[in-house]
Structure formats: C-alpha cells, structure tokens
Design an enzyme around this catalytic site. Structure first.
Site, mmCIF file in Angstrom:
data_model
loop_
_atom_site.group_PDB
_atom_site.id
_atom_site.type_symbol
_atom_site.label_atom_id
_atom_site.label_comp_id
_atom_site.label_asym_id
_atom_site.label_seq_id
_atom_site.Cartn_x
_atom_site.Cartn_y
_atom_site.Cartn_z
ATOM 1 N N LEU A 239 0.760 -1.370 -0.090
ATOM 2 C CA LEU A 239 0.005 0.043 0.085
ATOM 3 C C LEU A 239 0.725 1.208 -0.003
ATOM 4 O O LEU A 239 0.856 2.040 -0.876
ATOM 5 C CB LEU A 239 -0.836 0.147 1.238
ATOM 6 C CG LEU A 239 -1.596 1.501 1.533
ATOM 7 C CD1 LEU A 239 -2.656 1.512 0.652
ATOM 8 C CD2 LEU A 239 -2.323 1.378 2.919
ATOM 9 N N ASP A 240 1.715 1.360 1.206
ATOM 10 C CA ASP A 240 2.419 2.580 1.235
ATOM 11 C C ASP A 240 3.696 1.983 1.998
ATOM 12 O O ASP A 240 3.858 1.714 3.206
ATOM 13 C CB ASP A 240 1.811 3.537 2.034
ATOM 14 C CG ASP A 240 2.763 4.911 2.531
ATOM 15 O OD1 ASP A 240 3.772 4.937 1.915
ATOM 16 O OD2 ASP A 240 2.353 5.524 3.196
ATOM 17 N N PRO A 241 4.778 1.549 0.960
ATOM 18 C CA PRO A 241 4.946 1.883 -0.414
ATOM 19 C C PRO A 241 4.236 0.798 -1.088
ATOM 20 O O PRO A 241 4.100 -0.309 -0.847
ATOM 21 C CB PRO A 241 6.415 1.776 -0.506
ATOM 22 C CG PRO A 241 6.730 0.648 0.448
ATOM 23 C CD PRO A 241 5.840 0.993 1.649
#
Length: 562
Positions: A239-241
């Site tokens: 997701l993030d990253p």
C-alpha cells in the site's frame, strides 16, 4: 483477445503496452470490435457474396457419396481442396491439423503438470489475501512459514494447496536455504529488517523474491549480486509503499504525455480503525505490525517545501510536526512526514517539483498521546536486560520506575507526579498513560526491548474485535503546470473499508498488490533482473487495473487555475 464485444457493447479499448482491456474509449489503446457470433452478425452483403461463390459447386456436393474414398469422387479442384476429413481421416492437405492437435494437447499436459511452488514467509495481518489470490491458480502450491504454528495451521486449513511449516526464519538460516531452493518464488511478509537475509538466500539459489516493504539501503546493496545471478527482487509492492507509487506514476506519466510538468506532490496515507471504533486515547487500532507503527514515530524525516529542504530529527520530533488534514473534513485527521521524501524526486521523474512530501495519516490526538510515550522512554529499541526471557517478571509500574531512574519502592502517587512532570504536565497524556495501564501492576510482556514489550501490550489492547473493521485512507495532491500556463490541482483519493469478519482494509491493500506482483513474476510479466519497484507503466498499469477486481477503487478530481 480475452473477451468478445456484443451488439450492446460493440467496442472495447485494448492497451497493448499494459495488456489491459477496458470499456472506456478514453486513454491510449486500439479500439477493438471482437465478435464471436459471426453468422448472426455478418452484414447481409457478405452472406450474399458467399452464397454466390458457393452456388456453382452445390450440385457436385449434393451428388457425392461419403462412403467412397475421396480419390474415387469426381470433385472439382475447388471442392476437393475444401474437404478436410473423409472416411474418419484427415485428407492429405490437412494432416497438419493432427500435429497441431498433438502439440496443443502436449502443451496443456505440460501446463497441468507444471506445478509452481511459492514460499510465503510470515503469517500475519496480510497473508490471507496473498495466499487466497495465489491459490486461485490450481497449479500453484504454497508453503506457508511462520514461527507461530497455530497461524500457519489455520492458513493451511483455510486455503487449498497450502502446506504449513512452523519455523523461526531468522534462527534457522541453513534450513531456510534448503527450503528456498525447492520453490519457484518467495513472498516475504516478514518485518523489513529480515528481508536482506531472505534476499541473500534467494540470490544464492537464483529464486525470485517479492516483498511489500521498502527497499532499504541494506537491500539496495544487493542490486549488483541480484543482477549477476539473474534474480528478480521486487519490493515496495504493498500500500505505502506500493499503491502510492503506482497512483503517483500513473498521474506523472499522463502529465508528461501532454507536455505538462509536476510542480508539487503531497501524499498522505494511513491505516485507521473505522471512525466508530476509534474509541481509545490513541484513536488507533493495529491492522499491521505494532512494532513498525511505534518505531515509525521516532524516525527522522526530510521533505521539500516551496523549494527548501526541511529536516526533522529522529527521536520524536516528528510528532511535533503534525499538520491538520482537511482533505476529508468528516474524519478529523492529522498527518506527519514519513522518512525521506526528497529521494523520490529522481525515480518519480519530478525534479521540477518545488514541494515534495510523503506522510502518515492518523486521527487527531494520536501524535499528542504518542509523544507522552516517547518522553517516558517507552519507544526505545535498545536491548533491555530487565525484560530478558530469564529475568524476573516486572510490572509496568516497575519498568516506568526503571526508565525514570527512581526506586521501585516509590509510592504510586509520587510516581504519577514524576510522570506528570516528565510529559510536560499534560492532562490528556497522563490519562492516556493510565488508560493503557502503564502505571499499574500488570506484568510487562517478555521482549528484547522496551518498545517491543509496549508493542505486544498495545496489540492486546488495541486489536480489532469481532464485528469491527478498519479503514485505509490515501490522498495524493498534485500540482501540474500545463503548456498553456494553466495549473491543474489534481487530487487522487483511495478509501477502502475492511470487511466485517473478513479481510481488513490493510490486508487487502497490502496483500492483493503483493500477490498480483508475485503472480506477474511467476508468469514472466515482470522479468527485470535486480531490484524492481512499481514505477513503470508495464508494472503499475496491470496492477492498478487488477486491484479493482478485488474491490480496491480510487478516484481523482481536478480543478484548473491560471
């Protein structure tokens, strides 16, 4: 083509670069009309022409005797050449069909027998969607590895073609090597600190690796050895990253296609409890690694603002750099910078940007409550002998006394007063510390560090209960200057809710992109050697399209000004 058009939907767009078919006629691609029911949909002129061409041969076809050998029939060359099979055998001109058939059957047989083995390391929050997605292919076999036997046993019972293996990867490196070499691909869902160890084993055995975590400096040191061995190591695919990179690059590439330049990029993302379940002093519940959440609050950060580089020191200053986020007013969010944002200017290709920031989203109040923990020394990753396995059990009150360097015999009232002074005499911070029982007699969990013990303690108190769900919020705000001089303010929003008694939003948004990337590596769609992250269209395009089928949708809006 993977699908056919119809009278109601007569066209589709095929993007050859990304190998994606979509209904919209917007964007790049080839407009296709792919009809499978030809006799019903051919123009009448084609039917009349075919009839006219066939008519001269009707009589000899009607007068033929199918029981006779073909060479005994008095056929014209046109009809004779059109006969594919006679007396249950292919005619000489069409013998090649049998070879094609045998070749196809052999290929199918090989495919059916070509089982692909994937080693999944870690059975935590996001492993469910990863294994679920990969085992949709009946030719994929999973070995799920975790030090927690109950978790991998549960995964093996829940998903087909999944074999459990209880093992501490970091304490069994020799065994890990022998297991890696028996698989076609490794998916590591372990903490990021474990990835270099796993990556070295994969490089040695020439087995490809996929992770959702950042490619840390210690991972980047393996670039050359991975290239030399012909190994693909895919990182930052969650997701993030992960999705944050993909959504950004999709926007940047489209801007470059029309000759525009990116002047600013601000991206914030957070995994949160749904608003109705944010009922604790941190306004937070854990949907991924508790230790990772706590350690991120004391990391340093660097970002670019209006052309100037801003540095935030490690140790908790991050929590004092909070910005109120009004992009979703109903959610009452705050955000703080995340790691070094400036390093993305070059890989993103946005050196023109005067502002570049990536950050973390939380509900308002998180940073203030967490700062109290930092001031007490609870976010400390150094080894703590007081908490060792063989050490006598200690209570949270005794540990706080140890951290404050006061005798454990100090009275409860005096300890509370010392703590109150230490946290700047902040009433809400003191209430948070008491709410979590950190001044009480409950035993501290065994851990290597104070922050490790706190992570275990908070995980027990802040886990999602039955019927509760989490939420993912991502927001990208991008300033794009067009050749006309107009400034486009573009915002891209991604909001995903977890399923009650199903996969969490965090599990879906980390697990599915990771699984899709793993399948792409397995199928040869991602074949670059060395370290790979999703910054190119051939990678981010298919993944952004495929996550939609898993219920992960995003939207974008733009406003223009001079």
């Amino acid at each position: 083509m993977t699908e056919c058009t119809t009278i109601d939907m007569p066209f589709c767009m095929y993007d050859a670069d990304q190998h994606i078919i979509h209904d919209s006629v917007e964007g790049n691609g080839i407009l296709m009309c792919s009809i499978d029911n030809l006799p019903a949909q051919l123009p009448i002129e084609a039917t009349e022409y075919f009839g006219d061409m066939l008519f001269p041969y009707i009589e000899e076809m009607l007068m033929s005797d199918a029981t006779k050998p073909l060479d005994k029939e008095n056929f014209s060359p046109v009809v004779r050449d059109a006969v594919i099979a006679s007396n249950s055998s292919l005619t000489p001109k069409y013998k090649y069909i049998q070879k094609l058939r045998e070749s196809r059957e052999y290929a199918q047989l090989m495919t059916m027998g070509a089982k692909k083995r994937i080693l999944v390391l870690g059975s935590g929050y996001v492993s469910g969607p990863v294994i679920s997605y990969l085992t949709r292919d009946p030719n994929v076999e999973i070995t799920a590895v975790s030090m927690i036997k109950d978790q991998v046993d549960h995964l093996a019972k829940k998903y087909n073609n999944t074999t459990p293996l209880a093992m501490d990867v970091l304490k069994s490196e020799e065994k890990l090597s022998s297991i890696v070499k028996k698989h076609d691909l490794v998916v590591s869902l372990l903490p990021y600190s474990a990835h270099p160890i796993v990556a070295r084993k994969c490089i040695k055995e020439k087995v490809n690796l996929v992770t959702a975590s950042y490619l840390t400096p210690s991972m980047k040191e393996l670039q050359q050895s991975a290239e030399d061995s012909g190994t693909t190591i895919v990182g930052e695919m969650g997701l993030d990253p992960g999705l944050d990179h993909m959504l950004a690059m999709e926007c940047f590439d489209k801007a470059k296609d029309v000759g525009a330049t990116v002047e600013s990029y601000i991206s914030f993302c957070g995994g949160l409890p749904a608003p109705e379940y944010s009922d604790n002093p941190l306004r937070y519940k854990f949907s991924w690694s508790p230790l990772g959440v706590l350690l991120n609050t004391i990391q340093p950060a660097t970002y670019l603002k209006n052309g100037e580089v801003v540095n935030i020191a490690a140790g908790g200053s991050l929590l004092e750099s909070v910005t109120i986020m009004d992009c979703f007013p109903g959610l009452n969010l705050e955000g703080f910078p995340n790691r070094d944002s400036t390093k993305y200017a070059e890989p993103y290709g946005i050196q023109s940007a005067h502002t570049l920031m990536r950050g973390t989203l939380r509900y308002k109040g998180f940073a203030k409550a967490m700062s109290g923990f930092v001031k007490l020394g609870l976010i400390n990753a150094d080894p703590c002998p007081l908490l060792a396995v063989n050490a006598p059990a200690v209570s949270w009150r005794e540990l706080i006394c140890h951290l404050l360097k006061v005798p454990s015999s100090t009275s409860a009232g005096h300890i509370k007063e010392i703590v109150y002074d230490k946290i700047g005499r902040d009433d809400s911070n003191l209430e948070a510390i008491e709410w979590f029982g950190l001044l009480g007699e409950e035993p501290v969990p065994v851990a290597e560090s104070v922050v490790g013990a706190l992570a275990k303690h908070l995980e027990m108190m802040l886990s999602f209960g039955p019927g509760e769900r989490d939420m993912i919020v991502m927001r990208n705000d991008i300033g794009i200057r067009h050749p006309s001089g107009h400034l486009e303010a573009k915002n891209i929003s991604l909001v995903v809710y977890g399923d009650v008694n199903g996969y969490s939003a965090m599990a879906k948004t980390v697990g599915y992109p990771t699984a899709i990337a793993a399948k792409m590596v397995l199928d040869g769609e991602i074949d670059g050697k060395g370290l790979v992250i999703p910054l190119t269209k051939n990678i981010y395009g298919p993944i952004l399209e495929r996550v939609k089928k898993e219920g992960i949708f995003y939207n974008s809006k733009s406003t223009f000004s001079l």
